[in-house]
Design an enzyme around this catalytic site. Sequence first.
Site, PDB file in Angstrom:
ATOM      1  CB  CYS A  85      -0.907  -0.002   1.227  1.00 52.42           C
ATOM      2  SG  CYS A  85      -1.825   1.531   1.461  1.00 52.42           S
ATOM      3  CB  CYS A  88       1.469   0.918   4.391  1.00 51.22           C
ATOM      4  SG  CYS A  88      -0.227   0.455   4.819  1.00 51.22           S
TER       5      CYS A  88
END
Length: 229
Positions: A85, A88
């Site tokens: 992600c 992230c």
Amino acid sequence: MSFLQDPSVFTMGMWSIGAGALGAAALALFLANTDMFLSKPKKAALEYLEDIDLKTLEKEPRTFKAKELWEKSGAVIMAVRRPGCFLCREEAMDLSSLKPKLDDLGVPLYAVVKEKVGTEVKDFQPYFKGDIFLDEKKKFYGPQRRKMMFMGFVRLGVWYNFFRAWNGGFSGNLEGEGFILGGVFVVGPGKQGILLEHREKEFGDKVNPLSVLEAAKKIKAQVPASEKK
């Protein structure tokens, strides 16, 4: 029927239905952007975190209790929602920017992931300047596991986070489980306890790095029993 004889009645009825649907959609959008329907995180006790089983990511993995990460010098730990992600990865980069100061404090930086998919962890490593471990039972995402499903894509805060990360040059993929929300912990050595617990409330709700650093400064290094007078 009267409404066939008077088209304006039919038009008014259709307009009313359309206005009602629009109003319902607007209400749903409003409610989705409040915290009313977000699951509330349950604080983790130190004893809960200490007993979590983690694995190294070597060819011959070693299983150990999570307390090994912080029992001597404390630790900053990121529970990664999904390594691929881009949100992230952005947070990982923010935390990694603290590493020189954390090193000065003698506080290590770690991450845990909930699964090992392909090369995802390896591809995440350039963004995260610390050791990474596997939490197969997803305990760091508890004690009450929270998920954000597709409601996340109608939250304005999530879209703001998307644009912020995109503008920062971050990119990613859709590999792996990404609905179970992550977080960041700062844990003191021994029984000092949890000094900071940040629980992601929506996609891209990253921790404030300054808060992490302030919590890390409160860590009191354990003095080995052999050195105590």
